[in-house]
Design a protein around this motif. Structure first.
Motif, PDB file in Angstrom:
ATOM      1  N   THR A 101     139.769 -35.383 -41.876  1.00 40.33           N
ATOM      2  CA  THR A 101     138.435 -35.464 -42.203  1.00 40.33           C
ATOM      3  C   THR A 101     137.879 -36.654 -42.772  1.00 40.33           C
ATOM      4  O   THR A 101     137.097 -37.167 -42.300  1.00 40.33           O
ATOM      5  CB  THR A 101     137.922 -33.930 -42.957  1.00 40.33           C
ATOM      6  OG1 THR A 101     138.145 -32.837 -42.576  1.00 40.33           O
ATOM      7  CG2 THR A 101     136.471 -34.225 -43.294  1.00 40.33           C
ATOM      8  N   LEU A 102     138.834 -37.097 -43.725  1.00 40.95           N
ATOM      9  CA  LEU A 102     138.528 -38.191 -44.491  1.00 40.95           C
ATOM     10  C   LEU A 102     138.743 -39.434 -43.450  1.00 40.95           C
ATOM     11  O   LEU A 102     137.908 -40.414 -43.386  1.00 40.95           O
ATOM     12  CB  LEU A 102     139.383 -38.319 -45.699  1.00 40.95           C
ATOM     13  CG  LEU A 102     139.273 -39.947 -46.268  1.00 40.95           C
ATOM     14  CD1 LEU A 102     137.819 -39.895 -46.814  1.00 40.95           C
ATOM     15  CD2 LEU A 102     139.999 -39.793 -47.526  1.00 40.95           C
ATOM     16  N   ASP A 103     139.633 -39.316 -42.592  1.00 42.88           N
ATOM     17  CA  ASP A 103     140.054 -40.562 -41.677  1.00 42.88           C
ATOM     18  C   ASP A 103     138.937 -40.698 -40.725  1.00 42.88           C
ATOM     19  O   ASP A 103     138.440 -41.648 -40.474  1.00 42.88           O
ATOM     20  CB  ASP A 103     141.440 -40.104 -41.008  1.00 42.88           C
ATOM     21  CG  ASP A 103     142.590 -40.187 -41.880  1.00 42.88           C
ATOM     22  OD1 ASP A 103     142.569 -40.976 -42.853  1.00 42.88           O
ATOM     23  OD2 ASP A 103     143.565 -39.727 -41.642  1.00 42.88           O
ATOM     24  N   ALA A 107     136.389 -43.850 -40.536  1.00 38.71           N
ATOM     25  CA  ALA A 107     136.139 -44.684 -39.170  1.00 38.71           C
ATOM     26  C   ALA A 107     134.658 -44.992 -38.685  1.00 38.71           C
ATOM     27  O   ALA A 107     134.535 -45.698 -38.060  1.00 38.71           O
ATOM     28  CB  ALA A 107     136.663 -43.869 -37.981  1.00 38.71           C
ATOM     29  N   LYS A 108     133.848 -44.172 -39.431  1.00 39.14           N
ATOM     30  CA  LYS A 108     132.292 -44.264 -39.107  1.00 39.14           C
ATOM     31  C   LYS A 108     131.505 -44.938 -40.160  1.00 39.14           C
ATOM     32  O   LYS A 108     130.264 -45.208 -40.054  1.00 39.14           O
ATOM     33  CB  LYS A 108     131.717 -42.829 -38.961  1.00 39.14           C
ATOM     34  CG  LYS A 108     132.345 -42.060 -37.666  1.00 39.14           C
ATOM     35  CD  LYS A 108     131.571 -40.762 -37.542  1.00 39.14           C
ATOM     36  CE  LYS A 108     132.079 -40.183 -36.152  1.00 39.14           C
ATOM     37  NZ  LYS A 108     131.189 -38.953 -36.022  1.00 39.14           N
ATOM     38  N   GLY A 112     126.905 -46.813 -41.199  1.00 34.51           N
ATOM     39  CA  GLY A 112     125.895 -46.599 -42.414  1.00 34.51           C
ATOM     40  C   GLY A 112     125.591 -45.155 -42.524  1.00 34.51           C
ATOM     41  O   GLY A 112     126.029 -44.332 -41.963  1.00 34.51           O
ATOM     42  N   GLY A 113     124.141 -44.996 -43.046  1.00 35.22           N
ATOM     43  CA  GLY A 113     123.819 -43.681 -43.058  1.00 35.22           C
ATOM     44  C   GLY A 113     124.558 -42.886 -44.365  1.00 35.22           C
ATOM     45  O   GLY A 113     125.038 -43.295 -45.428  1.00 35.22           O
ATOM     46  N   ILE A 114     124.704 -41.589 -43.859  1.00 36.28           N
ATOM     47  CA  ILE A 114     125.625 -40.727 -44.739  1.00 36.28           C
ATOM     48  C   ILE A 114     127.199 -41.215 -44.795  1.00 36.28           C
ATOM     49  O   ILE A 114     127.771 -40.855 -45.622  1.00 36.28           O
ATOM     50  CB  ILE A 114     125.438 -39.115 -44.221  1.00 36.28           C
ATOM     51  CG1 ILE A 114     126.316 -39.277 -42.798  1.00 36.28           C
ATOM     52  CG2 ILE A 114     124.036 -38.902 -44.065  1.00 36.28           C
ATOM     53  CD1 ILE A 114     126.242 -37.884 -42.387  1.00 36.28           C
ATOM     54  N   TYR A 118     131.335 -43.812 -48.332  1.00 33.21           N
ATOM     55  CA  TYR A 118     132.713 -43.589 -48.032  1.00 33.21           C
ATOM     56  C   TYR A 118     133.660 -45.141 -48.067  1.00 33.21           C
ATOM     57  O   TYR A 118     134.805 -45.193 -47.921  1.00 33.21           O
ATOM     58  CB  TYR A 118     133.241 -42.823 -47.019  1.00 33.21           C
ATOM     59  CG  TYR A 118     133.202 -41.340 -47.085  1.00 33.21           C
ATOM     60  CD1 TYR A 118     133.656 -40.602 -47.894  1.00 33.21           C
ATOM     61  CD2 TYR A 118     131.672 -40.852 -46.917  1.00 33.21           C
ATOM     62  CE1 TYR A 118     133.458 -39.109 -47.931  1.00 33.21           C
ATOM     63  CE2 TYR A 118     131.160 -39.553 -46.930  1.00 33.21           C
ATOM     64  CZ  TYR A 118     132.067 -38.675 -47.630  1.00 33.21           C
ATOM     65  OH  TYR A 118     131.619 -37.186 -47.761  1.00 33.21           O
ATOM     66  N   ASP A 119     132.756 -46.048 -48.167  1.00 29.74           N
ATOM     67  CA  ASP A 119     133.211 -47.339 -47.695  1.00 29.74           C
ATOM     68  C   ASP A 119     134.417 -47.724 -49.041  1.00 29.74           C
ATOM     69  O   ASP A 119     134.111 -47.680 -49.984  1.00 29.74           O
ATOM     70  CB  ASP A 119     132.297 -48.427 -47.975  1.00 29.74           C
ATOM     71  CG  ASP A 119     132.784 -49.884 -47.552  1.00 29.74           C
ATOM     72  OD1 ASP A 119     133.913 -50.148 -47.086  1.00 29.74           O
ATOM     73  OD2 ASP A 119     132.068 -50.851 -48.042  1.00 29.74           O
ATOM     74  N   GLY A 120     135.596 -47.880 -48.474  1.00 32.22           N
ATOM     75  CA  GLY A 120     136.700 -48.240 -49.433  1.00 32.22           C
ATOM     76  C   GLY A 120     137.240 -46.834 -50.089  1.00 32.22           C
ATOM     77  O   GLY A 120     138.183 -46.944 -50.822  1.00 32.22           O
TER      78      GLY A 120
END
Length: 248
Positions: A101-103, A107-108, A112-114, A118-120
């Protein structure tokens, strides 16, 4: 007269089409013959925070000014049916850390958006948390299962952040799967626990710099001709030997 007839004919065609839209299926039965399945299992805490797009719980951690240990983060999770219905039979599910799920979310991130938050992000390492059980059991006649506790070692996260010298983001995605009975709601089967760990600059040492004796001997004369008459490095312990100084 010809013009009037044409207008009347167009009106008749329109009336025929309209009558066809509303009356062509009058002899058919559109009664819903299926069964709407409301007996879907949820990770209760995911359902409680579901906002139509995601189920997230974010926690902020950082080093305190006096460097006292940060309290551990504990969360209780349990299993329940849609709309809190009473279970007619026992249901067991597995509670797993869902790295996939995190992967997929990572990848998205570029979209941006929601996904931007999760960047980094990194998966929370196993040594930083503890699950009291990997099975949730909803007993027949109950509306909620017994709780499973998730304990996150907050102080270790803060220590890792301070050693890295930068902010860190850890994510623990918890999913229910492999139900023994009932289906699982795919929208509220995963809870994303986010831990934003902020780096704090260490406090400056107020004791002052440590003075180290100069290893080089003092020059006998300076560039402008001054001659050295006396010197002492004072590199022993205790106060200077005043008698020795007075005799020079």
């Amino acid at each position: 007269m010809m013009k009037m007839n044409k207008i009347w004919m167009v009106a008749c065609v329109a009336a025929t089409l309209i009558g066809g839209v509303y009356g062509c299926d009058d002899d058919k039965d559109f009664t819903y013959e299926g069964q709407l399945d409301l007996s879907l299992l949820n990770l209760t805490q995911a359902r409680e925070v579901w906002d139509g797009a995601e189920c997230n719980v974010a926690t902020n951690l950082q080093q305190s000014e006096d460097e006292t240990p940060v309290k551990n983060f504990t969360y209780k999770l349990n299993l329940s049916l849609y709309q809190g219905r009473t279970a007619g039979q026992e249901a067991k599910v597995s509670l797993v850390v869902n790295k996939d799920t995190l992967d997929k979310i990572s990848a998205k991130v570029a979209e941006g958006g929601i996904y931007a938050k999760y960047d980094g992000a990194k998966l929370l390492p196993e040594g930083y948390y503890h699950l009291s059980s990997q099975t949730l059991t909803l007993q027949a006649g109950e509306t909620k299962s017994d709780a499973v506790s998730v304990t996150v070692y907050s102080n270790e996260l803060v220590t890792a952040c301070q050693e890295a010298g930068r902010d860190l983001l850890y994510v623990l995605p918890l999913t229910i799967e492999a139900s023994s009975s009932y289906g699982i709601n795919p929208k509220t089967n995963t809870l994303m626990l986010l831990f934003n760990v902020t780096y704090v600059e260490p406090a400056e040492d107020e004791s002052g710099p440590e003075y180290v004796p100069d290893p080089n001997d003092a020059p006998e004369t300076t560039e402008d001709g001054l001659v050295l008459k006396f010197h002492d490095e004072f590199n022993g312990t205790g106060e200077p030997d005043w008698e020795d100084l007075s005799g020079r």
